[in-house]
Design an enzyme around this catalytic site. Structure first.
Site, PDB file in Angstrom:
ATOM      1  CE  LYS A  21     -24.663  -9.513  -0.370  1.00  0.00           C
ATOM      2  NZ  LYS A  21     -24.044  -9.322   0.905  1.00  0.00           N
ATOM      3  CD  GLU A  80     -21.310  -7.083   0.522  1.00  0.00           C
ATOM      4  OE1 GLU A  80     -21.599  -7.155  -0.684  1.00  0.00           O
ATOM      5  OE2 GLU A  80     -21.868  -7.774   1.392  1.00  0.00           O
ATOM      6  N   GLY A 118     -24.793 -10.621   5.828  1.00  0.00           N
ATOM      7  CA  GLY A 118     -24.119 -11.874   5.503  1.00  0.00           C
ATOM      8  C   GLY A 118     -23.623 -12.639   6.716  1.00  0.00           C
ATOM      9  CG  HIS A 161     -24.150  -3.168  -0.460  1.00  0.00           C
ATOM     10  ND1 HIS A 161     -23.176  -3.867   0.212  1.00  0.00           N
ATOM     11  CD2 HIS A 161     -25.310  -3.862  -0.301  1.00  0.00           C
ATOM     12  CE1 HIS A 161     -23.725  -4.943   0.761  1.00  0.00           C
ATOM     13  NE2 HIS A 161     -25.017  -4.964   0.465  1.00  0.00           N
ATOM     14  CD  GLU A 218     -28.279  -3.548   3.114  1.00  0.00           C
ATOM     15  OE1 GLU A 218     -28.847  -4.626   2.951  1.00  0.00           O
ATOM     16  OE2 GLU A 218     -27.294  -3.191   2.461  1.00  0.00           O
ATOM     17  CG  ASN A 260     -27.043  -7.116  -3.308  1.00  0.00           C
ATOM     18  OD1 ASN A 260     -26.606  -7.312  -4.445  1.00  0.00           O
ATOM     19  ND2 ASN A 260     -26.293  -6.638  -2.324  1.00  0.00           N
ATOM     20  CB  SER A 291     -28.945 -11.840   8.513  1.00  0.00           C
ATOM     21  OG  SER A 291     -27.544 -11.865   8.342  1.00  0.00           O
TER      22      SER A 291
HETATM   23  C1  PEP Z   1     -27.129  -7.263   1.401  1.00  0.00           C
HETATM   24  O1  PEP Z   1     -26.314  -7.713   0.623  1.00  0.00           O
HETATM   25  O2  PEP Z   1     -27.552  -6.114   1.242  1.00  0.00           O
HETATM   26  C2  PEP Z   1     -27.608  -8.105   2.483  1.00  0.00           C
HETATM   27  C3  PEP Z   1     -28.462  -7.594   3.336  1.00  0.00           C
HETATM   28  O3  PEP Z   1     -27.121  -9.381   2.553  1.00  0.00           O
HETATM   29  P1  PEP Z   1     -27.656 -10.571   3.516  1.00  0.00           P
HETATM   30  O4  PEP Z   1     -29.159 -10.605   3.402  1.00  0.00           O
HETATM   31  O5  PEP Z   1     -27.023 -11.811   2.967  1.00  0.00           O
HETATM   32  O6  PEP Z   1     -27.229 -10.242   4.890  1.00  0.00           O
END
Ligand code: PEP
Length: 248
Positions: A11, A97, A173, A95, A167, A9, A208
């Site tokens: 973003k 976010e 992040g 997601h 997630e 992803n 992460s």
């Molecule tokens: C994500 O954006 O779905 C995500 C898991 O980000 P990160 O790996 O940076 O934590």
């Protein structure tokens, strides 16, 4: 089990050149991940060029979001049909976010999931609890409600044709990854809720993930891959993560 999956992803990062370069690099190295499906999710404005760059490779391309509506006066929105038309295979829905920053409710996310399947896309349903919810022992309740909104609308059989990404919000992040045991426990719970229809549904972990922690996560029996944010922007790191899924 169906083919494991590692998704990147991107973003809201990069520009036209970096998007095409990253997609080209991954495409040229696609022999590294035979046995695992690799999907990249660039910003919408770069989808077309990324699809071109990844054409005739084993890299699939998806969108980070889509409208729940098929067409109409929805300024700024992109429909599933439009994504399908340019060659997208997948779309992320729900997601964290988008849930947190754009107020997407469980109901809206469910409608997006349904619209994606109606338009021939495979939705990846993102679910997960906040830190406070985990500390209050509400992880299973939150994830169950997020999934139930989708099954109420489309049924378990249709849900199982999509992908579920667990997630935990506190791991996205932040550099604070869920332990393999924490992630496995939630994945196993989700799989048990899907029943026999979910035996082959891909349930991937996000939060992460990097090349150092991916191996232990991917070794868990109910973790079928990863949704990778930050680490997917670095081509070699992302390739290493995909290879760890191959080996796992
Ligand atoms: C994500 O954006 O779905 C995500 C898991 O980000 P990160 O790996 O940076 O934590």
């Amino acid at each position: 089990m169906t083919k494991p999956l590692v998704a990147g992803n991107w973003k809201m990062h990069g520009n036209a050149n970096t998007a095409a370069e990253l997609a080209t690099h991954l495409s040229l190295h696609d022999s590294a991940f035979v046995g695992v499906e690799v999907i990249i999710f660039p910003p919408a404005v770069h989808l077309d060029r990324v699809i071109t760059a990844a054409a005739s490779s084993m890299v699939s391309v998806g969108a980070q979001n889509m409208s729940q509506w098929a067409s109409g006066a929805y300024t700024g929105e992109v429909s599933g049909e439009m994504l399908n038309d340019i060659g997208c295979d997948y779309v992320l829905v729900g997601h964290s976010e988008r849930r947190a920053l754009f107020a997407e409710s469980n109901q809206v996310v469910a409608e997006k999931f349904k619209a994606a399947q109606q338009q021939g896309l495979t939705p990846i349903l993102c679910v997960g609890e906040s830190l406070q919810q985990r500390q209050q022992g509400q992880t299973v309740k939150v994830v169950t409600e997020q999934i139930a909104a989708v099954t109420d609308l489309v049924g378990t059989k249709s849900l199982c044709k999509g992908v579920i990404a667990y997630e935990p919000v506190w791991a996205i992040g932040t550099g604070e990854v869920a332990s393999p045991e924490q992630a496995q426990a939630v994945h196993a719970e989700i799989r048990s809720q899907l029943g026999s229809q979910g035996a082959n549904t891909r349930i991937i972990y996000g939060g992460s993930v990097n090349a150092t922690n991916a191996g232990a996560l991917f070794a868990q029996p109910d973790i079928d891959g990863g949704l990778v944010g930050g680490a997917s922007l670095e081509a070699n790191e992302f390739l290493k993560i995909a290879q760890l899924m191959v080996q796992g």
